[in-house]
Design a protein around this motif. Structure first.
Motif, mmCIF file in Angstrom:
data_model
loop_
_atom_site.group_PDB
_atom_site.id
_atom_site.type_symbol
_atom_site.label_atom_id
_atom_site.label_comp_id
_atom_site.label_asym_id
_atom_site.label_seq_id
_atom_site.Cartn_x
_atom_site.Cartn_y
_atom_site.Cartn_z
ATOM 1 N N VAL A 42 0.831 -1.206 0.000
ATOM 2 C CA VAL A 42 0.000 0.000 0.000
ATOM 3 C C VAL A 42 0.863 1.252 0.000
ATOM 4 O O VAL A 42 0.619 2.189 -0.771
ATOM 5 C CB VAL A 42 -0.965 -0.014 1.214
ATOM 6 N N LEU A 43 1.887 1.279 0.837
ATOM 7 C CA LEU A 43 2.745 2.469 0.911
ATOM 8 C C LEU A 43 3.501 2.692 -0.401
ATOM 9 O O LEU A 43 3.563 3.815 -0.912
ATOM 10 C CB LEU A 43 3.732 2.342 2.067
ATOM 11 N N CYS A 44 4.072 1.628 -0.939
ATOM 12 C CA CYS A 44 4.824 1.760 -2.191
ATOM 13 C C CYS A 44 3.913 2.129 -3.354
ATOM 14 O O CYS A 44 4.272 2.968 -4.184
ATOM 15 C CB CYS A 44 5.577 0.469 -2.491
ATOM 16 N N SER A 45 2.745 1.539 -3.404
ATOM 17 C CA SER A 45 1.812 1.860 -4.487
ATOM 18 C C SER A 45 1.348 3.304 -4.400
ATOM 19 O O SER A 45 1.169 3.969 -5.422
ATOM 20 C CB SER A 45 0.604 0.918 -4.446
ATOM 21 N N SER A 46 1.161 3.803 -3.194
ATOM 22 C CA SER A 46 0.777 5.210 -3.021
ATOM 23 C C SER A 46 1.876 6.142 -3.529
ATOM 24 O O SER A 46 1.598 7.146 -4.188
ATOM 25 C CB SER A 46 0.491 5.508 -1.557
ATOM 26 N N THR A 47 3.109 5.797 -3.233
ATOM 27 C CA THR A 47 4.238 6.598 -3.723
ATOM 28 C C THR A 47 4.295 6.565 -5.241
ATOM 29 O O THR A 47 4.469 7.603 -5.894
ATOM 30 C CB THR A 47 5.559 6.069 -3.131
ATOM 31 N N LEU A 48 4.129 5.392 -5.823
ATOM 32 C CA LEU A 48 4.174 5.259 -7.282
ATOM 33 C C LEU A 48 3.023 5.999 -7.956
ATOM 34 O O LEU A 48 3.197 6.586 -9.028
ATOM 35 C CB LEU A 48 4.169 3.785 -7.677
ATOM 36 N N LEU A 49 1.863 5.992 -7.338
ATOM 37 C CA LEU A 49 0.729 6.710 -7.897
ATOM 38 C C LEU A 49 0.974 8.221 -7.861
ATOM 39 O O LEU A 49 0.658 8.936 -8.815
ATOM 40 C CB LEU A 49 -0.554 6.363 -7.143
ATOM 41 N N GLY A 50 1.567 8.698 -6.785
ATOM 42 C CA GLY A 50 1.948 10.115 -6.721
ATOM 43 C C GLY A 50 2.955 10.466 -7.800
ATOM 44 O O GLY A 50 2.882 11.533 -8.423
ATOM 45 N N GLU A 51 3.904 9.569 -8.047
ATOM 46 C CA GLU A 51 4.893 9.796 -9.094
ATOM 47 C C GLU A 51 4.241 9.848 -10.473
ATOM 48 O O GLU A 51 4.680 10.612 -11.332
ATOM 49 C CB GLU A 51 5.961 8.705 -9.064
ATOM 50 N N PHE A 52 3.208 9.046 -10.674
ATOM 51 C CA PHE A 52 2.487 9.056 -11.944
ATOM 52 C C PHE A 52 2.022 10.481 -12.263
ATOM 53 O O PHE A 52 2.222 10.983 -13.372
ATOM 54 C CB PHE A 52 1.295 8.100 -11.846
ATOM 55 N N GLY A 100 1.561 -3.040 -9.317
ATOM 56 C CA GLY A 100 1.193 -4.449 -9.257
ATOM 57 C C GLY A 100 2.355 -5.383 -8.978
ATOM 58 O O GLY A 100 2.153 -6.514 -8.543
ATOM 59 N N PHE A 101 3.559 -4.930 -9.231
ATOM 60 C CA PHE A 101 4.728 -5.801 -9.080
ATOM 61 C C PHE A 101 5.603 -5.433 -7.890
ATOM 62 O O PHE A 101 6.700 -5.949 -7.758
ATOM 63 C CB PHE A 101 5.587 -5.763 -10.349
ATOM 64 N N VAL A 102 5.137 -4.561 -7.038
ATOM 65 C CA VAL A 102 5.985 -4.048 -5.969
ATOM 66 C C VAL A 102 6.327 -5.119 -4.931
ATOM 67 O O VAL A 102 7.351 -5.020 -4.262
ATOM 68 C CB VAL A 102 5.336 -2.806 -5.313
ATOM 69 N N THR A 103 5.526 -6.158 -4.813
ATOM 70 C CA THR A 103 5.826 -7.204 -3.838
ATOM 71 C C THR A 103 6.831 -8.224 -4.360
ATOM 72 O O THR A 103 7.288 -9.067 -3.599
ATOM 73 C CB THR A 103 4.533 -7.943 -3.428
ATOM 74 N N ARG A 104 7.171 -8.134 -5.608
ATOM 75 C CA ARG A 104 8.167 -9.049 -6.180
ATOM 76 C C ARG A 104 9.545 -8.391 -6.111
ATOM 77 O O ARG A 104 9.653 -7.171 -6.175
ATOM 78 C CB ARG A 104 7.808 -9.370 -7.616
ATOM 79 N N PRO A 105 10.600 -9.189 -6.009
ATOM 80 C CA PRO A 105 11.943 -8.602 -5.868
ATOM 81 C C PRO A 105 12.320 -7.661 -7.006
ATOM 82 O O PRO A 105 12.884 -6.595 -6.766
ATOM 83 C CB PRO A 105 12.862 -9.826 -5.847
ATOM 84 N N PHE A 106 12.009 -8.009 -8.242
ATOM 85 C CA PHE A 106 12.375 -7.135 -9.344
ATOM 86 C C PHE A 106 11.552 -5.840 -9.324
ATOM 87 O O PHE A 106 11.968 -4.831 -9.875
ATOM 88 C CB PHE A 106 12.248 -7.844 -10.693
ATOM 89 N N SER A 124 8.746 4.156 2.242
ATOM 90 C CA SER A 124 7.677 3.193 1.965
ATOM 91 C C SER A 124 8.190 1.765 2.100
ATOM 92 O O SER A 124 7.500 0.903 2.657
ATOM 93 C CB SER A 124 7.117 3.405 0.563
ATOM 94 N N LEU A 125 9.373 1.513 1.596
ATOM 95 C CA LEU A 125 9.959 0.175 1.713
ATOM 96 C C LEU A 125 10.311 -0.148 3.156
ATOM 97 O O LEU A 125 9.977 -1.215 3.678
ATOM 98 C CB LEU A 125 11.205 0.058 0.838
ATOM 99 N N HIS A 126 10.981 0.770 3.815
ATOM 100 C CA HIS A 126 11.469 0.551 5.178
ATOM 101 C C HIS A 126 10.310 0.339 6.152
ATOM 102 O O HIS A 126 10.246 -0.675 6.846
ATOM 103 C CB HIS A 126 12.334 1.745 5.597
ATOM 104 N N ASP A 168 4.546 -4.950 7.803
ATOM 105 C CA ASP A 168 4.283 -6.329 7.398
ATOM 106 C C ASP A 168 4.760 -7.323 8.462
ATOM 107 O O ASP A 168 4.088 -8.324 8.732
ATOM 108 C CB ASP A 168 4.945 -6.651 6.060
ATOM 109 N N GLU A 169 5.922 -7.049 9.074
ATOM 110 C CA GLU A 169 6.439 -7.929 10.121
ATOM 111 C C GLU A 169 5.512 -7.927 11.335
ATOM 112 O O GLU A 169 5.223 -8.977 11.907
ATOM 113 C CB GLU A 169 7.843 -7.496 10.536
#
Length: 123
Positions: free
Chosen positions: A3-13, A50-56, A92-94, A100-101
Motif C-alpha cells: 500500500v505504501l509503495c503503491s501510493s508513492t508510485l501513484l503520486g509519481e504518476f 502491481g509488481f511491488v511485492t516481487r523482488p524485481f 515506503s519500503l522501510h 508487514d512484520e
C-alpha cells in the motif's frame, strides 16, 4: 509494504505527467519525445504498483527513482521532486516492511491463541 509503495508510485504518476506539461514548453524538445518518455515513465509507475511485492519490482522502483532525478536535466525542479520521491520510496519500503512484520507476528499470535483451545478454568 504494498500500500505504501503503491501510493508513492501513484503520486509519481501524476508528478511525471505534470513534468511533461512543463517540458512541453521547451522549444528544443519535440512533443513526441516528451510524451514518449513521460508516457513510458507513467506506464512504468502504474505497472510497478502491481509488481511491488516481487523482488524485481523493488529494483525497478529504484530505477524509476533514479530516472526521476535525472529528469531534472530537462525540468530542473525534478531534481528536488526526484529526491523527495526517492526518500518517500525508501520510507515506503522501510516502514512498509516493518508493518508487514508486525502484522505477521500479530496473525501468528492470533492463530496460536485460536489453536490452543480453552484454558484449564473453562467449564
Amino acid at each position: 509494504m504494498r500500500v505504501l509503495c503503491s501510493s508513492t508510485l501513484l503520486g509519481e504518476f501524476f508528478v511525471i505527467g505534470f513534468a511533461g506539461l512543463v517540458a512541453m514548453k521547451d522549444p528544443d524538445l519535440s512533443l513526441g519525445a516528451v510524451w514518449g518518455v513521460c508516457g513510458a515513465l507513467m506506464a512504468l509507475s502504474l505497472l510497478l504498483c502491481g509488481f511491488v511485492t516481487r523482488p524485481f519490482g523493488v529494483q525497478l522502483g529504484w530505477v524509476l527513482q533514479g530516472l526521476l532525478v535525472l529528469s531534472g536535466f530537462v525540468v530542473p525542479m525534478m531534481f528536488v521532486l526526484g529526491l523527495c520521491f526517492g526518500a518517500l520510496w525508501w520510507a515506503s519500503l522501510h516502514y512498509g516492511r516493518k508493518v508487514d512484520e508486525v502484522k505477521a507476528r500479530w496473525a501468528a499470535a492470533q492463530e496460536g491463541t485460536a489453536t490452543a483451545g480453552p484454558g484449564p478454568d473453562a467449564a
